[in-house]
Design a protein around this motif. Structure first.
Motif, PDB file in Angstrom:
ATOM      1  N   UNK A 177      -9.861  -2.085  -2.300  1.00 17.87           N
ATOM      2  CA  UNK A 177      -9.889  -1.390  -1.019  1.00 17.87           C
ATOM      3  C   UNK A 177     -10.075   0.112  -1.202  1.00 17.87           C
ATOM      4  N   UNK A 178      -9.477   0.658  -2.252  1.00 17.90           N
ATOM      5  CA  UNK A 178      -9.618   2.093  -2.502  1.00 17.90           C
ATOM      6  C   UNK A 178     -11.063   2.455  -2.808  1.00 17.90           C
ATOM      7  N   UNK A 179     -11.726   1.630  -3.626  1.00 18.99           N
ATOM      8  CA  UNK A 179     -13.135   1.908  -3.911  1.00 18.99           C
ATOM      9  C   UNK A 179     -14.000   1.721  -2.671  1.00 18.99           C
ATOM     10  N   UNK A 180     -13.710   0.692  -1.875  1.00 20.24           N
ATOM     11  CA  UNK A 180     -14.441   0.495  -0.625  1.00 20.24           C
ATOM     12  C   UNK A 180     -14.272   1.697   0.293  1.00 20.24           C
ATOM     13  N   UNK A 181     -13.054   2.211   0.366  1.00 20.79           N
ATOM     14  CA  UNK A 181     -12.781   3.374   1.212  1.00 20.79           C
ATOM     15  C   UNK A 181     -13.551   4.585   0.725  1.00 20.79           C
ATOM     16  N   UNK A 182     -13.562   4.817  -0.593  1.00 22.70           N
ATOM     17  CA  UNK A 182     -14.290   5.957  -1.131  1.00 22.70           C
ATOM     18  C   UNK A 182     -15.785   5.829  -0.844  1.00 22.70           C
TER      19      UNK A 182
ATOM     20  N   UNK B 228      -8.559   3.049 -11.635  1.00 24.08           N
ATOM     21  CA  UNK B 228      -9.385   4.240 -11.445  1.00 24.08           C
ATOM     22  C   UNK B 228     -10.565   3.868 -10.554  1.00 24.08           C
ATOM     23  N   UNK B 229     -11.004   4.789  -9.708  1.00 24.76           N
ATOM     24  CA  UNK B 229     -12.171   4.538  -8.855  1.00 24.76           C
ATOM     25  C   UNK B 229     -13.204   5.637  -9.058  1.00 24.76           C
ATOM     26  N   UNK B 230     -14.452   5.298  -8.754  1.00 21.76           N
ATOM     27  CA  UNK B 230     -15.525   6.278  -8.757  1.00 21.76           C
ATOM     28  C   UNK B 230     -15.468   7.120  -7.491  1.00 21.76           C
ATOM     29  N   UNK B 231     -15.730   8.410  -7.624  1.00 20.43           N
ATOM     30  CA  UNK B 231     -15.873   9.291  -6.471  1.00 20.43           C
ATOM     31  C   UNK B 231     -17.363   9.460  -6.198  1.00 20.43           C
TER      32      UNK B 231
ATOM     33  N   UNK C 253      -7.804   8.890  -9.146  1.00 25.79           N
ATOM     34  CA  UNK C 253      -6.615   8.081  -9.437  1.00 25.79           C
ATOM     35  C   UNK C 253      -5.670   8.231  -8.260  1.00 25.79           C
ATOM     36  N   UNK C 254      -5.218   7.102  -7.724  1.00 27.51           N
ATOM     37  CA  UNK C 254      -4.303   7.112  -6.598  1.00 27.51           C
ATOM     38  C   UNK C 254      -2.886   6.780  -7.002  1.00 27.51           C
ATOM     39  N   UNK C 255      -2.254   5.903  -6.226  1.00 27.92           N
ATOM     40  CA  UNK C 255      -0.818   5.653  -6.378  1.00 27.92           C
ATOM     41  C   UNK C 255      -0.464   4.678  -7.500  1.00 27.92           C
TER      42      UNK C 255
ATOM     43  N   UNK D  54      -9.787  14.438  -2.899  1.00 25.12           N
ATOM     44  CA  UNK D  54      -8.545  14.077  -3.588  1.00 25.12           C
ATOM     45  C   UNK D  54      -7.527  13.385  -2.678  1.00 25.12           C
ATOM     46  N   UNK D  55      -7.226  13.916  -1.481  1.00 23.74           N
ATOM     47  CA  UNK D  55      -6.217  13.253  -0.647  1.00 23.74           C
ATOM     48  C   UNK D  55      -6.635  11.869  -0.147  1.00 23.74           C
ATOM     49  N   UNK D  56      -7.907  11.552  -0.242  1.00 23.87           N
ATOM     50  CA  UNK D  56      -8.339  10.208   0.158  1.00 23.87           C
ATOM     51  C   UNK D  56      -7.685   9.139  -0.711  1.00 23.87           C
ATOM     52  N   UNK D  57      -7.299   9.508  -1.959  1.00 28.94           N
ATOM     53  CA  UNK D  57      -6.733   8.532  -2.880  1.00 28.94           C
ATOM     54  C   UNK D  57      -5.387   8.010  -2.422  1.00 28.94           C
ATOM     55  N   UNK D  58      -4.724   8.711  -1.504  1.00 32.05           N
ATOM     56  CA  UNK D  58      -3.484   8.205  -0.903  1.00 32.05           C
ATOM     57  C   UNK D  58      -3.618   8.173   0.607  1.00 32.05           C
ATOM     58  N   UNK D  59      -3.781   9.344   1.223  1.00 29.14           N
ATOM     59  CA  UNK D  59      -3.863   9.409   2.684  1.00 29.14           C
ATOM     60  C   UNK D  59      -5.014   8.568   3.212  1.00 29.14           C
ATOM     61  N   UNK D  60      -6.158   8.644   2.542  1.00 24.98           N
ATOM     62  CA  UNK D  60      -7.329   7.917   3.000  1.00 24.98           C
ATOM     63  C   UNK D  60      -7.159   6.414   2.959  1.00 24.98           C
ATOM     64  N   UNK D  61      -6.743   5.902   1.828  1.00 28.13           N
ATOM     65  CA  UNK D  61      -6.627   4.444   1.696  1.00 28.13           C
ATOM     66  C   UNK D  61      -5.445   3.915   2.498  1.00 28.13           C
TER      67      UNK D  61
END
Length: 363
Positions: free
Chosen positions: A310-315, A148-151, A95-97, A161-168
């Motif tokens: 985009x968040x799921x693509x990034x993950x 919500x996204x799949x990890x 879960x991100x922002x 975990x930090x990918x959910x904000x910093x990563x995206x």
């Protein structure tokens, strides 16, 4: 606007700030029951973002106390609503922002819901039922499945975990700039600031075959940039000769710095038609002289987090290329110390709270 509604019947333990001192203390509160569109998540880890500091200290004047921070959350699904088909109990998720949006505007309809005028955030936001949202500094969370996204199984849950904000946050502008395309390497990109966002941007750039320069005010960061993260070059922005030598050498610059600074010298590093993207959020206006723009046909733009797509693509991309954040784990009783160190930029490069006490876990 209420803290809870009658549907908030689940007692949860977490950690909250109660005033602008920003001190975090244990806090017992209520979360809503799992609805038909919700998933319930046992939180394992939660990253600590610089935004958390601004909120707990009310730096932006928008904090609704008590505030439970945290929008870099990874955990395991323990319950799913009747309308949820893309998640199941036991799934590893993040879960991100984002917690809610209108679902109807042009941005929501085009997978850009992070720009919805009615966007509400994972903490210090107002959910559809009128309650205030509480974040990931807690043992569990109930979240609408659309946010919500799949990890990926290949990623460790703590370093993901930090990918959910910093990563995206760095993925979105780099992807918009055509930098994250398989076989499309060869650009010369600059990353201003080597912190929680900057170090991920370096990893993304190198994974796709680009020449990456770190631009920093700290000479001590050169060794980290080159030897730890694999950056190709290091430019000390306080050294005029170095800046002059690299004039018109970069195609793209990502500025992650959250302190006030002048964009003029940085813009001079860009080639003609180059682009500078701001993802840091200084609390004071930046200096933006016109001549470097006019005489270089350069573009300055901003970017915030990213959409759920985009968040799921990034993950998925991070899973494929085995990219995670460099983290330092802390226990919940170390949150205040970690926040102060984060404010002092004393972390390489992201704190992650071990919410579930799962340091020995392989998750």
């Amino acid at each position: 606007m209420t803290q809870t509604t009658p549907n908030h019947t689940q007692t949860v333990s977490g950690w909250a700030a109660h005033d602008s001192s920003g001190k975090i203390t244990p806090y017992i509160f209520k979360r809503r029951e799992n609805g038909i569109n919700d998933v319930t998540i046992k939180i394992l880890y939660c990253g600590m973002c610089h935004t958390d500091i601004h909120h707990v200290r009310n730096d932006w004047g928008i904090t609704m106390y008590p505030v439970v921070p945290g929008h870099e959350i990874t955990g395991i699904i323990t319950k799913v609503g009747n309308n949820v088909t893309n998640f199941k109990i036991g799934d590893k998720v993040g879960v991100g922002c984002l917690a809610a949006s209108c679902l109807e505007c042009e941005f929501c309809q085009s997978s850009q819901e992070n720009y919805c005028d009615q966007i509400q955030l994972t903490y210090n936001g107002i959910f559809w039922d009128g309650s205030i949202t509480y974040g990931g500094y807690s043992k569990m969370i109930v979240t609408d499945h659309r946010y919500v996204v799949h990890v990926p199984e290949s990623l460790p849950m703590n370093a993901a975990a930090p990918l959910l904000c910093a990563g995206v946050t760095v993925y979105t502008p780099m992807n918009d700039g055509g930098l994250l395309v398989e076989g499309g390497g060869g650009k010369r990109i600059g990353v201003v600031g080597l912190g929680g966002l900057g170090h991920v941007a370096v990893k993304f750039g190198k994974a796709f075959g680009h020449h990456v320069s770190v631009i920093s005010t700290s000479p001590s960061k050169e060794n980290e940039a080159k030897n730890r993260l694999g950056a190709d070059d290091f430019i000390l922005s306080t050294e005029p000769n170095q800046m002059l030598a690299k004039k018109r050498s970069l195609d793209f610059i990502l500025d992650t710095v959250s302190a006030k600074h002048s964009l003029g010298p940085i813009l001079e590093l860009l080639k003609v038609n180059g682009t500078l993207v701001l993802v840091g959020a200084p609390d004071k206006p930046l200096d933006l002289p016109s001549f470097p723009l006019i005489f270089g046909k350069r573009v300055v733009k901003g970017s915030m987090t990213g959409s759920m797509k985009e968040t799921q693509e990034m993950m998925n991309m991070c899973g494929k290329h085995n990219i995670t954040c460099d983290i330092e784990m802390v226990n919940p009783d170390q949150i205040n110390e970690a926040l102060q160190r984060l404010a002092n930029n004393d972390v390489k490069y992201r704190f992650v709270i071990d919410i579930a006490g799962s340091k020995a876990s392989n998750l």
